[in-house]
Design a protein around this motif. Structure first.
Motif, PDB file in Angstrom:
ATOM      1  N   ARG A   1       0.833  -1.218   0.000  1.00 19.10           N
ATOM      2  CA  ARG A   1       0.000   0.000   0.000  1.00 19.10           C
ATOM      3  C   ARG A   1       0.861   1.258   0.000  1.00 19.10           C
ATOM      4  NH1 ARG A   1      -3.217  -2.951   3.393  1.00 19.10           N
ATOM      5  NH2 ARG A   1      -2.221  -2.093   5.253  1.00 19.10           N
ATOM      6  N   ARG A   2       1.858   1.291   0.879  1.00 19.76           N
ATOM      7  CA  ARG A   2       2.663   2.500   1.008  1.00 19.76           C
ATOM      8  C   ARG A   2       3.551   2.736  -0.212  1.00 19.76           C
ATOM      9  NH1 ARG A   2       4.207   5.612   5.711  1.00 19.76           N
ATOM     10  NH2 ARG A   2       3.374   3.931   6.984  1.00 19.76           N
ATOM     11  N   THR A   3       4.104   1.669  -0.784  1.00 18.01           N
ATOM     12  CA  THR A   3       5.043   1.820  -1.900  1.00 18.01           C
ATOM     13  C   THR A   3       4.369   1.832  -3.265  1.00 18.01           C
ATOM     14  OG1 THR A   3       5.405  -0.570  -2.082  1.00 18.01           O
ATOM     15  CG2 THR A   3       6.903   0.666  -0.635  1.00 18.01           C
ATOM     16  N   GLU A   4       3.112   1.417  -3.304  1.00 19.21           N
ATOM     17  CA  GLU A   4       2.367   1.274  -4.563  1.00 19.21           C
ATOM     18  C   GLU A   4       2.991   0.233  -5.486  1.00 19.21           C
ATOM     19  OE1 GLU A   4       1.747   5.181  -6.227  1.00 19.21           O
ATOM     20  OE2 GLU A   4       0.455   5.763  -4.561  1.00 19.21           O
ATOM     21  N   ILE A   5       3.639  -0.762  -4.872  1.00 17.35           N
ATOM     22  CA  ILE A   5       4.124  -1.933  -5.603  1.00 17.35           C
ATOM     23  C   ILE A   5       3.036  -2.990  -5.455  1.00 17.35           C
ATOM     24  CG2 ILE A   5       5.882  -3.750  -5.679  1.00 17.35           C
ATOM     25  CD1 ILE A   5       7.840  -1.712  -4.441  1.00 17.35           C
ATOM     26  N   ALA A   6       2.767  -3.725  -6.514  1.00 20.86           N
ATOM     27  CA  ALA A   6       1.715  -4.746  -6.466  1.00 20.86           C
ATOM     28  C   ALA A   6       1.937  -5.689  -5.281  1.00 20.86           C
ATOM     29  CB  ALA A   6       1.688  -5.546  -7.763  1.00 20.86           C
ATOM     30  N   GLU A   7       0.856  -5.982  -4.576  1.00 19.25           N
ATOM     31  CA  GLU A   7       0.948  -6.833  -3.393  1.00 19.25           C
ATOM     32  C   GLU A   7       1.564  -8.192  -3.721  1.00 19.25           C
ATOM     33  OE1 GLU A   7      -1.954  -8.380   0.197  1.00 19.25           O
ATOM     34  OE2 GLU A   7      -2.578  -6.643  -0.980  1.00 19.25           O
ATOM     35  N   SER A   8       1.202  -8.763  -4.858  1.00 19.86           N
ATOM     36  CA  SER A   8       1.771 -10.059  -5.243  1.00 19.86           C
ATOM     37  C   SER A   8       3.280  -9.956  -5.440  1.00 19.86           C
ATOM     38  CB  SER A   8       1.103 -10.583  -6.514  1.00 19.86           C
ATOM     39  OG  SER A   8       1.291  -9.677  -7.590  1.00 19.86           O
ATOM     40  N   SER A   9       3.754  -8.848  -5.962  1.00 20.52           N
ATOM     41  CA  SER A   9       5.196  -8.642  -6.136  1.00 20.52           C
ATOM     42  C   SER A   9       5.889  -8.524  -4.791  1.00 20.52           C
ATOM     43  CB  SER A   9       5.465  -7.382  -6.960  1.00 20.52           C
ATOM     44  OG  SER A   9       4.987  -7.541  -8.266  1.00 20.52           O
ATOM     45  N   VAL A  10       5.289  -7.787  -3.874  1.00 20.40           N
ATOM     46  CA  VAL A  10       5.870  -7.636  -2.537  1.00 20.40           C
ATOM     47  C   VAL A  10       5.967  -9.001  -1.853  1.00 20.40           C
ATOM     48  CG1 VAL A  10       5.569  -6.629  -0.230  1.00 20.40           C
ATOM     49  CG2 VAL A  10       5.149  -5.229  -2.275  1.00 20.40           C
ATOM     50  N   TYR A  11       4.922  -9.824  -1.959  1.00 17.37           N
ATOM     51  CA  TYR A  11       4.970 -11.164  -1.360  1.00 17.37           C
ATOM     52  C   TYR A  11       6.106 -11.990  -1.961  1.00 17.37           C
ATOM     53  CZ  TYR A  11       0.809 -10.994   1.575  1.00 17.37           C
ATOM     54  OH  TYR A  11      -0.076 -10.699   2.573  1.00 17.37           O
ATOM     55  N   ARG A  12       6.282 -11.932  -3.287  1.00 18.40           N
ATOM     56  CA  ARG A  12       7.358 -12.685  -3.935  1.00 18.40           C
ATOM     57  C   ARG A  12       8.731 -12.171  -3.493  1.00 18.40           C
ATOM     58  NH1 ARG A  12       3.994 -12.239  -8.299  1.00 18.40           N
ATOM     59  NH2 ARG A  12       5.285 -10.640  -9.261  1.00 18.40           N
ATOM     60  N   ILE A  13       8.857 -10.848  -3.378  1.00 16.30           N
ATOM     61  CA  ILE A  13      10.122 -10.252  -2.959  1.00 16.30           C
ATOM     62  C   ILE A  13      10.450 -10.651  -1.520  1.00 16.30           C
ATOM     63  CG2 ILE A  13      11.229  -8.048  -2.387  1.00 16.30           C
ATOM     64  CD1 ILE A  13       9.696  -6.889  -4.884  1.00 16.30           C
ATOM     65  N   LEU A  14       9.468 -10.530  -0.628  1.00  9.38           N
ATOM     66  CA  LEU A  14       9.718 -10.829   0.793  1.00  9.38           C
ATOM     67  C   LEU A  14       9.922 -12.314   1.070  1.00  9.38           C
ATOM     68  CD1 LEU A  14       7.286  -8.333   2.542  1.00  9.38           C
ATOM     69  CD2 LEU A  14       9.759  -8.129   2.225  1.00  9.38           C
ATOM     70  N   SER A  15       9.412 -13.157   0.179  1.00  6.96           N
ATOM     71  CA  SER A  15       9.622 -14.594   0.362  1.00  6.96           C
ATOM     72  C   SER A  15      10.945 -15.051  -0.255  1.00  6.96           C
ATOM     73  CB  SER A  15       8.468 -15.384  -0.272  1.00  6.96           C
ATOM     74  OG  SER A  15       8.543 -15.294  -1.693  1.00  6.96           O
ATOM     75  N   GLY A  16      11.606 -14.155  -0.977  1.00  9.76           N
ATOM     76  CA  GLY A  16      12.873 -14.498  -1.616  1.00  9.76           C
ATOM     77  C   GLY A  16      12.731 -15.178  -2.957  1.00  9.76           C
ATOM     78  N   ARG A  17      11.494 -15.294  -3.452  1.00 11.03           N
ATOM     79  CA  ARG A  17      11.278 -15.947  -4.752  1.00 11.03           C
ATOM     80  C   ARG A  17      11.660 -15.060  -5.919  1.00 11.03           C
ATOM     81  NH1 ARG A  17       5.314 -18.101  -3.922  1.00 11.03           N
ATOM     82  NH2 ARG A  17       5.151 -15.865  -4.197  1.00 11.03           N
ATOM     83  N   SER A  18      11.727 -13.736  -5.695  1.00  2.79           N
ATOM     84  CA  SER A  18      12.150 -12.835  -6.767  1.00  2.79           C
ATOM     85  C   SER A  18      12.862 -11.638  -6.165  1.00  2.79           C
ATOM     86  CB  SER A  18      10.954 -12.380  -7.610  1.00  2.79           C
ATOM     87  OG  SER A  18      10.110 -11.526  -6.866  1.00  2.79           O
ATOM     88  N   GLN A  19      13.579 -10.941  -7.005  1.00  4.48           N
ATOM     89  CA  GLN A  19      14.270  -9.710  -6.625  1.00  4.48           C
ATOM     90  C   GLN A  19      13.499  -8.528  -7.207  1.00  4.48           C
ATOM     91  OE1 GLN A  19      17.307  -9.205  -4.763  1.00  4.48           O
ATOM     92  NE2 GLN A  19      16.530 -11.195  -4.125  1.00  4.48           N
ATOM     93  N   PRO A  20      13.523  -7.392  -6.518  1.00  4.82           N
ATOM     94  CA  PRO A  20      12.820  -6.237  -7.056  1.00  4.82           C
ATOM     95  C   PRO A  20      13.511  -5.727  -8.320  1.00  4.82           C
ATOM     96  CG  PRO A  20      14.110  -5.596  -5.143  1.00  4.82           C
ATOM     97  CD  PRO A  20      14.194  -7.085  -5.260  1.00  4.82           C
TER      98      PRO A  20
END
Length: 77
Positions: free
Chosen positions: A26-45
């Motif tokens: 919400r704060r960064t306006e990055i898609a929630e699904s992307s944030v979940y992938r980034i925080l789980s280590g499955r992808s890099q921003p």
């Protein structure tokens, strides 16, 4: 090679009141699904997302990243 330091991002985000992936999204306006992938280590921003994270949390991209040794550069034990 660099990668996002997830624990550092979580710590910085929490200092701004964003303890959940949804709050970060919400704060960064990055898609929630992307944030979940980034925080789980499955992808890099991507670059734009890394810049958004840094700007939103008043830090630098360098502060959010950690230097890691590439597999090809590792010396066998």
């Amino acid at each position: 090679m660099y990668r996002l330091d997830i624990s550092r991002l979580r710590e910085i985000a929490a200092r701004h009141g964003d303890a959940s992936p949804a709050a970060i999204a919400r704060r960064t306006e990055i898609a929630e699904s992307s944030v979940y992938r980034i925080l789980s280590g499955r992808s890099q921003p991507d670059l734009i997302s890394a810049l958004r994270l840094a700007k939103t949390y008043r830090t630098t991209v360098e502060e959010l990243m950690e230097l890691v040794q590439a597999d090809a550069e590792r010396v066998p034990a």
